[in-house]
Design a protein around this motif. Structure first.
Motif, PDB file in Angstrom:
ATOM      1  N   ARG A   1      29.672  -4.453 -16.182  1.00  0.00           N
ATOM      2  CA  ARG A   1      29.181  -3.572 -15.130  1.00  0.00           C
ATOM      3  C   ARG A   1      28.378  -2.028 -16.314  1.00  0.00           C
ATOM      4  O   ARG A   1      27.570  -1.831 -15.646  1.00  0.00           O
ATOM      5  N   ILE A   2      28.783  -2.123 -17.327  1.00  0.00           N
ATOM      6  CA  ILE A   2      27.830  -1.126 -18.063  1.00  0.00           C
ATOM      7  C   ILE A   2      26.273  -1.308 -18.424  1.00  0.00           C
ATOM      8  O   ILE A   2      25.618  -0.562 -18.097  1.00  0.00           O
ATOM      9  N   VAL A   3      26.736  -2.768 -18.951  1.00  0.00           N
ATOM     10  CA  VAL A   3      24.728  -2.981 -18.686  1.00  0.00           C
ATOM     11  C   VAL A   3      23.781  -3.302 -17.855  1.00  0.00           C
ATOM     12  O   VAL A   3      22.768  -2.919 -17.722  1.00  0.00           O
ATOM     13  N   GLN A   4      24.644  -3.696 -16.761  1.00  0.00           N
ATOM     14  CA  GLN A   4      24.011  -3.720 -15.217  1.00  0.00           C
ATOM     15  C   GLN A   4      23.664  -2.533 -14.987  1.00  0.00           C
ATOM     16  O   GLN A   4      22.712  -1.910 -14.454  1.00  0.00           O
ATOM     17  N   GLU A   5      24.635  -1.353 -14.643  1.00  0.00           N
ATOM     18  CA  GLU A   5      24.390  -0.387 -13.866  1.00  0.00           C
ATOM     19  C   GLU A   5      23.119   0.880 -15.323  1.00  0.00           C
ATOM     20  O   GLU A   5      22.134   1.213 -14.889  1.00  0.00           O
ATOM     21  N   GLY A   6      23.129   0.479 -16.579  1.00  0.00           N
ATOM     22  CA  GLY A   6      22.221   1.235 -17.154  1.00  0.00           C
ATOM     23  C   GLY A   6      20.865   0.379 -16.915  1.00  0.00           C
ATOM     24  O   GLY A   6      19.799   1.163 -16.602  1.00  0.00           O
ATOM     25  N   LEU A   7      20.711  -0.978 -16.705  1.00  0.00           N
ATOM     26  CA  LEU A   7      19.402  -1.058 -16.531  1.00  0.00           C
ATOM     27  C   LEU A   7      19.067  -1.033 -15.243  1.00  0.00           C
ATOM     28  O   LEU A   7      17.799  -0.423 -14.730  1.00  0.00           O
ATOM     29  N   THR A   8      20.062  -0.671 -13.720  1.00  0.00           N
ATOM     30  CA  THR A   8      19.755  -0.194 -12.598  1.00  0.00           C
ATOM     31  C   THR A   8      19.169   0.779 -12.702  1.00  0.00           C
ATOM     32  O   THR A   8      18.103   1.087 -11.891  1.00  0.00           O
ATOM     33  N   ASN A   9      19.551   2.251 -13.622  1.00  0.00           N
ATOM     34  CA  ASN A   9      19.297   3.701 -13.334  1.00  0.00           C
ATOM     35  C   ASN A   9      18.134   3.714 -14.530  1.00  0.00           C
ATOM     36  O   ASN A   9      16.844   3.802 -14.017  1.00  0.00           O
ATOM     37  N   ALA A  10      17.638   2.499 -15.579  1.00  0.00           N
ATOM     38  CA  ALA A  10      16.505   3.016 -15.871  1.00  0.00           C
ATOM     39  C   ALA A  10      15.135   2.338 -14.906  1.00  0.00           C
ATOM     40  O   ALA A  10      14.559   2.898 -14.781  1.00  0.00           O
TER      41      ALA A  10
END
Length: 595
Positions: A329-338
C-alpha cells in the motif's frame, strides 16, 4: 409430658443436631484446610500453648491446672476458624481466671473480626466478650467496685481484643471490596469490548455494502466502456494501447474492490490485519497484495507513461501478512500521488531489507516544466491511512517535500508482528458544538467530535485486556495514603488511651498506699470517721490483699493498703490492715502480702 411438649423437645433436639452437623462440616471442610493452612495452624497452636504454659508457670499455678490450660488453648486455637464468636466469648470469660488464655484472646479477636458475618452480629459478640471479661473481677470486688478499675479493664479489652478485631475486619472488607471491584471491572470491560465489536462489525458491513453498490457499479461501467473502445476500429494502435491500460486498471480496481469488501465482511481477516500477532501464522489469500506484486504495480504505471525505476537491496526476508500488505500500500499510494501531483517526473521505488526492518521508499522528482497536475480527486486521507496501517504493525511512515522540489514517501516496517500498546476505551463526554472540534472531558482524554455533533470513534484502538490492574498508580497511592491516615489515627487514639490509663493506674496505686508514719499515728479506739480522713480512698489495686494476712475480728469490716515503702522482693510487699466495728477502729495489723 404431653404430646406438644414432646414435640417441642424433639424439635429442639433436631435443631441442635442440625447446628452441630453444620459446625462439624464447616470445621472439617477440605477446602478450608489446605496443607499450608494445616501447617500454619499447628505452629500457631504450638506457639499459643507454649505461651500459656509459661504464663501459668510464672503465676505459680499447679501442675494439673497448667497443663489443663495449655491443652485447652491448643484445642481452641484451630476451633476459632469454625466458631470464631464462641471461642472469643469463652476465652474472654476465662481470661481473668487463667492468665495463659491472654494470648489466645488476641488471636480470637483477630479471627472474630474478619470471620463473623454482619457488623451487628460482630458488635454483639464483642460486647458480650467485654462484659464476660469484666464479670469475674467485678464480682470479686462486690459490693464496692472502683470506676477506675472498670475503665482500665475496658481499655485493656479494647487494646488487646477489639483493636485486632477492627483491624482484621477492615483488612478483610478492603480485600473483598478490591476483589469485587476487579470482578465488576473485568465484566464491564468484556461487555464494553463486545458492544464495541458489534458496532464495529455493523459499521464494516455498511461500508462494504456502500462500496459494493456505488464504486462497484461505476468501475463496472468503466470496464465495459473501455472494453468497447478497445475494439473500436476508429482508434489507432496507440489509442487502443492507452484504452487497454485504462481497461486493465479498471479491472484491477474491481478486483481490489472485491478484496477490500471481502476483508470488511470477514471478521477473521480483520482480526488478523488489526492484530499482527493473530495474522502472523496465516498465509495470505490469493487476492492479497504484497511485496511480490510491486513489480506488476510498477509495470501498470509504466504502461500509463510514467518513468519508474525499482531497486532492491539486502537479503529478502519473510514478512507477516499485515506487514506485506502495508508495504504494497505504501508503494501504491506513492505511485498514485506521483501520477496526480507530478505527472512526467521520474519516480524511484526502493525496497531495502535492513537487519531489523523493511524500508519502503517512493521518491518522485520535481514536476517537469510545462506539465500540469491532474485534477484533485483525493480526500487527503491516503497518507493518514498509511500511517495508521503502519502503526498497527509496529512501524511508521514519513512523508515530505525534498529540497529539489520532489516528494518522498518512506515507511519503516518490522519483519515480525509487534504487539500494539493496548489502550482502554474512555467514556465519551457530551459532545460540544463545532465541526471536528476536540472536546476535553473532566480528567479524561479529549474526544474528537464530528460534523454531526457525535463523537468520532477510533476503531484502531485496542481494548485493554480484562486482567489489567484494578487501580492505576494514583488510585493505589491514594488508597495507601488513606490507609496510613487511618492507621495513624488509630495509633494516636491508642496512645492517648494508654497515657490516660497509665495516669489512672498511677493514681490508683497512690490511692491504695499508706505511709508507715500514718500507720503509727492511728490509734485503736479512734472514731472511724477520723481514721478515714487520714487514709486514702482506696482502689482496686489492693483488692487482692484483703483476703490475706491474719484472721479478721468477728463482725469487723477491714480494709488493706500497701505501704509506700519500696517492696523488699518481687513477690512480697508490706501491707497495713485497718478493721472497723461499731464506728471505731478496733484493730490494725501489718503483714507481708503477696503482690
Amino acid at each position: 409430658m404431653n404430646i406438644t411438649g414432646k414435640a417441642q423437645v424433639a424439635a429442639r433436639g433436631a435443631a441442635l443436631r442440625a447446628a452441630g452437623g453444620r459446625t462439624w462440616r464447616r470445621l472439617v471442610r477440605r477446602e478450608q484446610w489446605p496443607p499450608y493452612r494445616v501447617f500454619g495452624e499447628l505452629l500457631l497452636a504450638l506457639l499459643l500453648g507454649l505461651i500459656a504454659l509459661g504464663s501459668e508457670e510464672v503465676v505459680g499455678s499447679g501442675e494439673a491446672r497448667t497443663w489443663l490450660v495449655t491443652v485447652a488453648v491448643m484445642v481452641l486455637a484451630p476451633l476459632r476458624r469454625a466458631l470464631p464468636g464462641a471461642v472469643l466469648i469463652l476465652a474472654a470469660s476465662l481470661s481473668w481466671l487463667f492468665v495463659g488464655i491472654s494470648a489466645l484472646l488476641i488471636v480470637a479477636g483477630w479471627s472474630a473480626g474478619r470471620r463473623i458475618a454482619g457488623s451487628a452480629r460482630a458488635l454483639v459478640v464483642f460486647a458480650v466478650a467485654l462484659v464476660l471479661s469484666m464479670a469475674v473481677p467485678v464480682v470479686q470486688d462486690l459490693p464496692r467496685v472502683a470506676p477506675e478499675k472498670l475503665m482500665i479493664l475496658a481499655v485493656s479489652f479494647l487494646a488487646i481484643v477489639a483493636m485486632p478485631g477492627i483491624t482484621s475486619r477492615y483488612w478483610s472488607q478492603n480485600r473483598t471490596l478490591v476483589e469485587t471491584l476487579h470482578a465488576q471491572r473485568t465484566q464491564l470491560l468484556r461487555e464494553n469490548a463486545m458492544i464495541a465489536r458489534q458496532t464495529q462489525l455493523r459499521e464494516r458491513q455498511r461500508i462494504a455494502q456502500d462500496m459494493h453498490d456505488s464504486l462497484g457499479h461505476q468501475l463496472t461501467l468503466i470496464a465495459v466502456h473501455t472494453g468497447a473502445l478497445e475494439v473500436d476500429s476508429a482508434l489507432n494502435a496507440q489509442q487502443r494501447e492507452a484504452v487497454g491500460v485504462l481497461r486493465g486498471a479498471s479491472v484491477a480496481a474491481m478486483r481490489e474492490l472485491r478484496e477490500v469488501v471481502g476483508l470488511l465482511r470477514d471478521e477473521t481477516e480483520d482480526a488478523a490485519a488489526t492484530h499482527p500477532a493473530v495474522g502472523a501464522g496465516t498465509a495470505p489469500d490469493a487476492g492479497q497484495r504484497g511485496v511480490a506484486q510491486v513489480d506488476g504495480l510498477v509495470e501498470a504505471s509504466r504502461g500509463a507513461g510514467a518513468r519508474i525505476s525499482v531497486s532492491r537491496t539486502g537479503e529478502p526476508l519473510a514478512l507477516a501478512p499485515a506487514v506485506d500488505r502495508a508495504a504494497y500500500r505504501i508503494v501504491q499510494e506513492g505511485l498514485t500521488n506521483a501520477h496526480k501531483h507530478a505527472a512526467g517526473a521520474p519516480v524511484t521505488v526502493a525496497l531495502r531489507y535492513e537487519p531489523d526492518s523493511l524500508l519502503v521508499e517512493v521518491v518522485n522528482g520535481p514536476v517537469p516544466p510545462g506539465s500540469a497536475a491532474g485534477p484533485e480527486v483525493s480526500g487527503g486521507q491516503g497518507l493518514t491511512g498509511l500511517r495508521e496501517r503502519a502503526r498497527l504493525v509496529g512501524g511508521m511512515v514519513h512523508s515530505g517535500p525534498l529540497p529539489d522540489g520532489g516528494f518522498r514517501l518512506a515507511g519503516v516496517l518490522p519483519y515480525g508482528p509487534v504487539t500494539v500498546a493496548a489502550t482502554v476505551a474512555e467514556p465519551v463526554p457530551p459532545p460540544g458544538p463545532g465541526t471536528g472540534a476536540v472536546v476535553p472531558g473532566a480528567g479524561r482524554p479529549a474526544v474528537r467530535v464530528g460534523k454531526d455533533g457525535r463523537p468520532v470513534i477510533d476503531w484502531s484502538r485496542v481494548y485493554a485486556a480484562p486482567d489489567t490492574a484494578v487501580f492505576r498508580g494514583d488510585e493505589r497511592r491514594r488508597g495507601f495514603a488513606v490507609g496510613c491516615g487511618l492507621a495513624a489515627g488509630v495509633v494516636v487514639a491508642m496512645g492517648v488511651l494508654t497515657a490516660w490509663g497509665a495516669v489512672e493506674l498511677f493514681q490508683a496505686i497512690e490511692d491504695s498506699s499508706v505511709s508507715p508514719d500514718t500507720y503509727e499515728q492511728l490509734r485503736i479506739g479512734r472514731p472511724e470517721a477520723e481514721v478515714r480522713e487520714q487514709l486514702p480512698p482506696g482502689s482496686f489495686v489492693n483488692s487482692g490483699l484483703n483476703d490475706q494476712g491474719p484472721a479478721k475480728p468477728a463482725g469487723a469490716r477491714c480494709e488493706t493498703f500497701t505501704s509506700t515503702e519500696p517492696p523488699t522482693g518481687w513477690e512480697e510487699e508490706r501491707a497495713f490492715r485497718f478493721c472497723f466495728k461499731d464506728g471505731k477502729l478496733v484493730e490494725k495489723r501489718t503483714f507481708m502480702g503477696k503482690s
